[in-house]
Each structure stands twice: as structure tokens, then as C-alpha cells.
Design a protein around this motif. Structure first.
Motif, mmCIF file in Angstrom:
data_model
loop_
_atom_site.group_PDB
_atom_site.id
_atom_site.type_symbol
_atom_site.label_atom_id
_atom_site.label_comp_id
_atom_site.label_asym_id
_atom_site.label_seq_id
_atom_site.Cartn_x
_atom_site.Cartn_y
_atom_site.Cartn_z
ATOM 1 N N ILE A 43 0.842 -1.197 0.000
ATOM 2 C CA ILE A 43 0.000 0.000 0.000
ATOM 3 C C ILE A 43 0.875 1.244 0.000
ATOM 4 C CG2 ILE A 43 -1.741 1.315 1.252
ATOM 5 C CD1 ILE A 43 -2.795 -1.310 2.362
ATOM 6 N N THR A 44 0.599 2.127 -0.920
ATOM 7 C CA THR A 44 1.231 3.440 -0.997
ATOM 8 C C THR A 44 0.148 4.483 -0.802
ATOM 9 O OG1 THR A 44 2.923 2.630 -2.532
ATOM 10 C CG2 THR A 44 2.550 5.019 -2.484
ATOM 11 N N TRP A 45 0.457 5.520 -0.038
ATOM 12 C CA TRP A 45 -0.546 6.556 0.255
ATOM 13 C C TRP A 45 0.026 7.912 -0.122
ATOM 14 C CZ3 TRP A 45 -3.817 6.490 5.389
ATOM 15 C CH2 TRP A 45 -4.742 7.538 5.364
ATOM 16 N N LEU A 46 -0.643 8.603 -1.048
ATOM 17 C CA LEU A 46 -0.323 9.994 -1.367
ATOM 18 C C LEU A 46 -1.045 10.882 -0.367
ATOM 19 C CD1 LEU A 46 0.704 8.672 -3.956
ATOM 20 C CD2 LEU A 46 -0.301 10.557 -5.244
ATOM 21 N N ALA A 89 -3.992 -0.752 -8.673
ATOM 22 C CA ALA A 89 -5.174 0.111 -8.531
ATOM 23 C C ALA A 89 -4.801 1.403 -7.828
ATOM 24 C CB ALA A 89 -6.277 -0.599 -7.752
ATOM 25 N N LEU A 90 -5.411 2.462 -8.273
ATOM 26 C CA LEU A 90 -5.388 3.759 -7.599
ATOM 27 C C LEU A 90 -6.771 3.983 -7.008
ATOM 28 C CD1 LEU A 90 -4.382 6.703 -6.970
ATOM 29 C CD2 LEU A 90 -5.266 7.316 -9.250
ATOM 30 N N LEU A 91 -6.832 4.255 -5.711
ATOM 31 C CA LEU A 91 -8.084 4.640 -5.068
ATOM 32 C C LEU A 91 -8.082 6.159 -4.939
ATOM 33 C CD1 LEU A 91 -8.428 1.940 -2.239
ATOM 34 C CD2 LEU A 91 -8.839 1.753 -4.711
ATOM 35 N N HIS A 92 -8.776 6.810 -5.854
ATOM 36 C CA HIS A 92 -8.800 8.276 -5.915
ATOM 37 C C HIS A 92 -9.958 8.754 -5.050
ATOM 38 C CE1 HIS A 92 -8.698 12.322 -7.081
ATOM 39 N NE2 HIS A 92 -8.900 12.239 -8.380
ATOM 40 N N MET A 93 -9.652 9.113 -3.797
ATOM 41 C CA MET A 93 -10.663 9.361 -2.785
ATOM 42 C C MET A 93 -10.845 10.837 -2.473
ATOM 43 S SD MET A 93 -9.543 6.194 -0.297
ATOM 44 C CE MET A 93 -10.841 6.505 0.884
ATOM 45 N N GLN A 94 -10.419 11.712 -3.388
ATOM 46 C CA GLN A 94 -10.541 13.146 -3.131
ATOM 47 C C GLN A 94 -11.076 13.839 -4.374
ATOM 48 O OE1 GLN A 94 -7.377 14.661 -0.857
ATOM 49 N NE2 GLN A 94 -7.993 16.808 -1.004
ATOM 50 N N LEU A 95 -11.950 14.842 -4.157
ATOM 51 C CA LEU A 95 -12.642 15.476 -5.271
ATOM 52 C C LEU A 95 -11.966 16.746 -5.770
ATOM 53 C CD1 LEU A 95 -16.318 15.043 -4.019
ATOM 54 C CD2 LEU A 95 -15.146 13.714 -5.785
ATOM 55 N N ALA A 96 -11.092 17.337 -5.004
ATOM 56 C CA ALA A 96 -10.464 18.591 -5.414
ATOM 57 C C ALA A 96 -9.682 18.411 -6.710
ATOM 58 C CB ALA A 96 -9.532 19.099 -4.312
ATOM 59 N N ARG A 98 -6.943 19.759 -7.678
ATOM 60 C CA ARG A 98 -5.500 19.560 -7.485
ATOM 61 C C ARG A 98 -5.191 18.107 -7.154
ATOM 62 N NH1 ARG A 98 -6.493 22.190 -2.475
ATOM 63 N NH2 ARG A 98 -6.158 20.802 -0.699
ATOM 64 N N ALA A 99 -6.125 17.427 -6.446
ATOM 65 C CA ALA A 99 -5.925 16.016 -6.157
ATOM 66 C C ALA A 99 -6.030 15.184 -7.429
ATOM 67 C CB ALA A 99 -6.935 15.540 -5.120
ATOM 68 N N SER A 100 -6.946 15.560 -8.311
ATOM 69 C CA SER A 100 -7.076 14.834 -9.570
ATOM 70 C C SER A 100 -5.847 15.033 -10.447
ATOM 71 C CB SER A 100 -8.336 15.283 -10.314
ATOM 72 O OG SER A 100 -9.497 14.802 -9.654
ATOM 73 N N LEU A 101 -5.252 16.227 -10.410
ATOM 74 C CA LEU A 101 -4.020 16.446 -11.158
ATOM 75 C C LEU A 101 -2.893 15.588 -10.590
ATOM 76 C CD1 LEU A 101 -4.215 20.323 -11.649
ATOM 77 C CD2 LEU A 101 -4.693 18.525 -13.340
ATOM 78 N N ALA A 102 -2.894 15.394 -9.273
ATOM 79 C CA ALA A 102 -1.923 14.472 -8.672
ATOM 80 C C ALA A 102 -2.220 13.041 -9.088
ATOM 81 C CB ALA A 102 -1.944 14.603 -7.150
ATOM 82 N N ALA A 103 -3.502 12.696 -9.164
ATOM 83 C CA ALA A 103 -3.883 11.347 -9.595
ATOM 84 C C ALA A 103 -3.376 11.059 -11.002
ATOM 85 C CB ALA A 103 -5.398 11.187 -9.530
ATOM 86 N N ALA A 104 -3.355 12.087 -11.837
ATOM 87 C CA ALA A 104 -2.878 11.901 -13.208
ATOM 88 C C ALA A 104 -1.403 11.538 -13.262
ATOM 89 C CB ALA A 104 -3.136 13.172 -14.014
ATOM 90 N N CYS A 105 -0.685 11.758 -12.170
ATOM 91 C CA CYS A 105 0.737 11.413 -12.109
ATOM 92 C C CYS A 105 0.965 9.982 -11.638
ATOM 93 C CB CYS A 105 1.461 12.373 -11.158
ATOM 94 S SG CYS A 105 1.368 14.121 -11.597
ATOM 95 N N THR A 127 -10.568 9.044 -13.795
ATOM 96 C CA THR A 127 -10.756 7.667 -13.344
ATOM 97 C C THR A 127 -11.291 6.819 -14.495
ATOM 98 O OG1 THR A 127 -13.029 8.104 -12.580
ATOM 99 C CG2 THR A 127 -11.248 8.445 -10.996
ATOM 100 N N ASN A 128 -11.156 5.508 -14.355
ATOM 101 C CA ASN A 128 -11.732 4.593 -15.351
ATOM 102 C C ASN A 128 -12.626 3.539 -14.711
ATOM 103 O OD1 ASN A 128 -9.914 2.825 -14.174
ATOM 104 N ND2 ASN A 128 -8.554 2.699 -15.956
ATOM 105 N N ALA A 129 -12.903 3.698 -13.410
ATOM 106 C CA ALA A 129 -13.816 2.814 -12.698
ATOM 107 C C ALA A 129 -14.465 3.624 -11.576
ATOM 108 C CB ALA A 129 -13.077 1.606 -12.133
#
Length: 362
Positions: A43-46, A89-96, A98-105, A127-129
Motif C-alpha cells: 500500500i502506498t498513500w499519497l 489500482a489507484l483509489l482516488h478518494m478526493q474530489l479537489a 488539485r488532487a485529480s491532477l496528482a492522480a494523473a501522475c 478515473t476509469n472505474a
């Protein structure tokens, strides 16, 4: 869209929840649930810088700290840190955004986010799921939609945030006896969620006189917090200890664990207290405790959100979109001193029961 749930435990999962303190407290049981169900999964946590100070010692988790104040450099550093890696898997649990831009990385096969209706700020583009659509859920329950999508049905409602010996010793020095103690943590960074200092002082005085409680005033080092703490101490007729700006997050958490109760608005300390089993007298008018209140202490909260909706928006809370906040001047004045005293007296009459928790991990 990738097939979910997977037919076997994933080898690697990246959790993205950068902030805020309360929300990373909600996210930790999601990590614990994955750990308990899939003990071999990496598990990795951003996570944000401040939030890392609270959770960075949680074992068996690789933390990648994202400094939102660093601007574009933060995204470059994140890309470099994750270069050559790929998560199942990436669990993208934030709506902001800036968080989505981090998710893109984050390189990942499954990019799991909220369902379309809840994926505000364009999160669905990153996201794709998606988790199963639900309505009018507490934030904690909505986060468990991510583990449900992975096929993990059993929830691990535990935190076990490690507390080092120095922080435990600090808390013992601060609260050296078994006397009942009320912690007043008066400030949210959202100023319209904050109750007037004179009302905090009146409730704190009542706690001393009626219940023989010690009162600690706690908070961060912001100018607002320092002013609030000093003003409450000044207005009180009974003695209190003002610790605002004098402890670390982990020292504060250790102190919360020894307290009888905490009095606070919708803020990080409400959820920090939940992680160590301390009941919360939460003050809610600007926000809805059914959505964001302390998970195990909602019965001890003062809830004037519906009153605020009717008074300031002309509609009952039941007719408002679930994420609605009513952060307007004067909204917290709808909570009277007597409302809070009634909840405090009820809590003490019930024996100030501890809330469920996985305990304290040294």
C-alpha cells in the motif's frame, strides 16, 4: 472500464487522500481494511504534509508526501518519485481538482473514483472505474465504497495510530491524574464554523462547576487559534489550561486519548478524537453531522443544520443537496449555550462512554 472486483488480491494499491486531517482519519480504516483482507498487498498513500505528521508513522504503508504549496514543482516531483512504477489500482478518494491532477501522475491499471453523481470537480475525467452509487452517506461510509468495489465486504473500523513514548509522556504530564477532563478545541480553519468564544467559556465554566472537570484549551499555531484560545481563557471565571500552539499533532492526539470528552466544531480534532475513542461534543450548524460528524459521537452532537437551512436558505435540510454547507456569518449563533450544556450533562450522566476504536499502538 476494468472489471471489478478482482478475482484475487491485488499486489499493489495506491491510496490518494491528501487532506484534510478529518478526511485522512476517515481514510485510515480503508487502508486497515485492505491490510486485514489482503495482508500481502503493498500500500502506498499519497498524503499532504500536515496530514503526514499525524499518520506518517503508521506501519506497513509507504507514504508519498505531496506539498500542495509547492505548485507545479509538487507534480514534477511526484512524477519523478513514481517513475517506472505501476500500481494495480489507484483509489482516488478526493474530489479537489488539485488532487485529480496528482492522480494523473500515478501510473495504475484500475483508477477507481466516485460514482458519476458524486464525482464533482471533474473527478470522473481522471478515473476509469467507479464505486457503487449511493446517496446521503456519511463520509466514512462513502469511503468504504472503495473497498466494496474491490470485493472486500468486511470493514475494519480501526485506526491504531502509533503514539511514540515522548508523546505519551507529554500527555501524561499534561493530564497526570484520573480527573475528568474536557478538551476545548475551538477552531476550524473554516471561520464560519466557529462558535463564539464567550459561549465556549460558559460551557467550560459549567464543566468545572457541575462536573469537577479540568479544562484544557487546545489548538494549532494559527493567529486565529491563538486569539481564540487566549480569549476563551480570559472570559472563563474558572481556571483552565491554555495549550493552544504548544503541542505537536501527535502530542495532541495522545492528550485526546486521555481526555473525557472534546468540545469542538466540525474540524479535524473531532475525527482525531474518534480515532482514540474519546467522545465528541460536536457543534454543527454550518455543516451536516449526518454527513461529516464524528462517526461514533453523533448522538452527542448539537445539530442545528436543519434550523440553519430553514433560517438562511428557506428550505429544510432534507431538500438540500447532500454536500451543502451553510458557512455564513452568524450561522453558529443558532447553537445556544444551553444546547451544549444539555449534551455535556447527558454525556456525563451516561458515564462518558468511550467510542469503539482499535486502540493505541505504541
Amino acid at each position: 472500464m476494468p472489471a471489478l472486483p478482482p478475482d484475487k488480491p491485488l499486489q499493489s494499491v495506491c491510496v490518494l487522500r491528501l487532506s484534510a486531517l478529518g478526511d485522512v482519519c476517515h481514510a485510515l480504516p480503508i487502508v486497515r481494511t485492505i491490510q486485514d483482507a489482503w495482508p500481502r498487498t503493498r500500500i502506498t498513500w499519497l498524503i499532504g504534509r500536515l496530514e503526514h505528521k499525524l499518520l506518517g508513522h503508521v506501519p506497513d504503508v509507504e507514504f508519498v508526501v505531496f506539498d500542495k504549496n509547492a505548485g507545479a514543482r509538487a507534480y514534477r516531483e511526484l512524477r519523478a518519485r513514481l517513475a517506472g512504477r505501476r500500481f494495480d489500482a489507484l483509489l482516488h478518494m478526493q474530489l479537489a481538482l488539485r488532487a485529480s491532477l496528482a492522480a494523473a501522475c500515478v501510473p495504475a491499471g484500475v483508477r477507481l473514483g466516485f460514482d458519476r453523481a458524486r464525482a464533482r470537480e471533474l473527478q470522473w475525467l481522471f478515473t476509469n472505474a467507479r464505486i457503487e452509487p449511493k446517496t446521503r452517506e456519511h463520509v466514512q461510509d462513502s469511503f468504504f465504497g472503495f473497498t466494496a468495489a474491490l470485493g472486500i465486504a468486511v470493514r475494519s473500523m480501526r485506526w491504531d495510530i502509533p503514539l511514540d513514548e515522548a508523546s505519551l509522556e507529554y500527555a501524561e504530564r499534561t493530564l497526570p491524574s484520573g480527573d475528568p477532563t474536557l478538551i476545548v478545541s475551538p477552531c476550524s480553519s473554516h471561520t464560519h464554523r466557529n462558535w463564539p468564544p464567550e459561549r465556549y467559556a460558559a460551557v467550560a465554566d459549567h464543566a468545572v462547576v457541575r462536573h469537577g472537570m479540568r479544562v484544557l484549551i487546545c489548538g494549532g499555531r494559527s493567529d486565529l487559534g491563538l486569539r481564540y484560545g487566549a480569549r476563551i481563557a480570559e472570559l472563563m471565571k474558572r481556571p483552565a489550561t491554555n495549550l493552544v500552539g504548544k503541542d505537536t499533532l501527535i502530542e495532541f492526539l495522545a492528550t485526546l486519548a486521555r481526555a473525557t470528552a472534546v468540545l469542538t466544531p466540525d474540524s479535524g480534532p473531532a475525527h482525531m478524537a474518534t480515532t482514540v475513542g474519546t467522545p465528541v461534543l460536536g457543534l454543527y450548524a454550518a455543516t451536516n453531522p449526518a454527513r461529516s460528524g464524528p462517526y461514533y459521537s453523533r448522538d452527542w452532537c448539537v445539530d442545528r443544520f436543519d434550523t440553519a437551512a430553514r433560517t438562511l436558505l428557506g428550505r429544510p435540510a432534507a431538500e438540500l443537496p447532500w454536500p451543502t454547507k451553510i458557512e455564513r456569518p452568524g450561522v453558529m449563533d443558532l447553537i445556544e449555550i444551553e444546547d451544549v450544556i444539555e449534551r455535556l450533562d447527558a454525556l456525563m450522566a451516561a458515564g462518558a462512554p468511550r467510542t469503539p476504536t482499535g486502540g493505541i499502538r505504541r
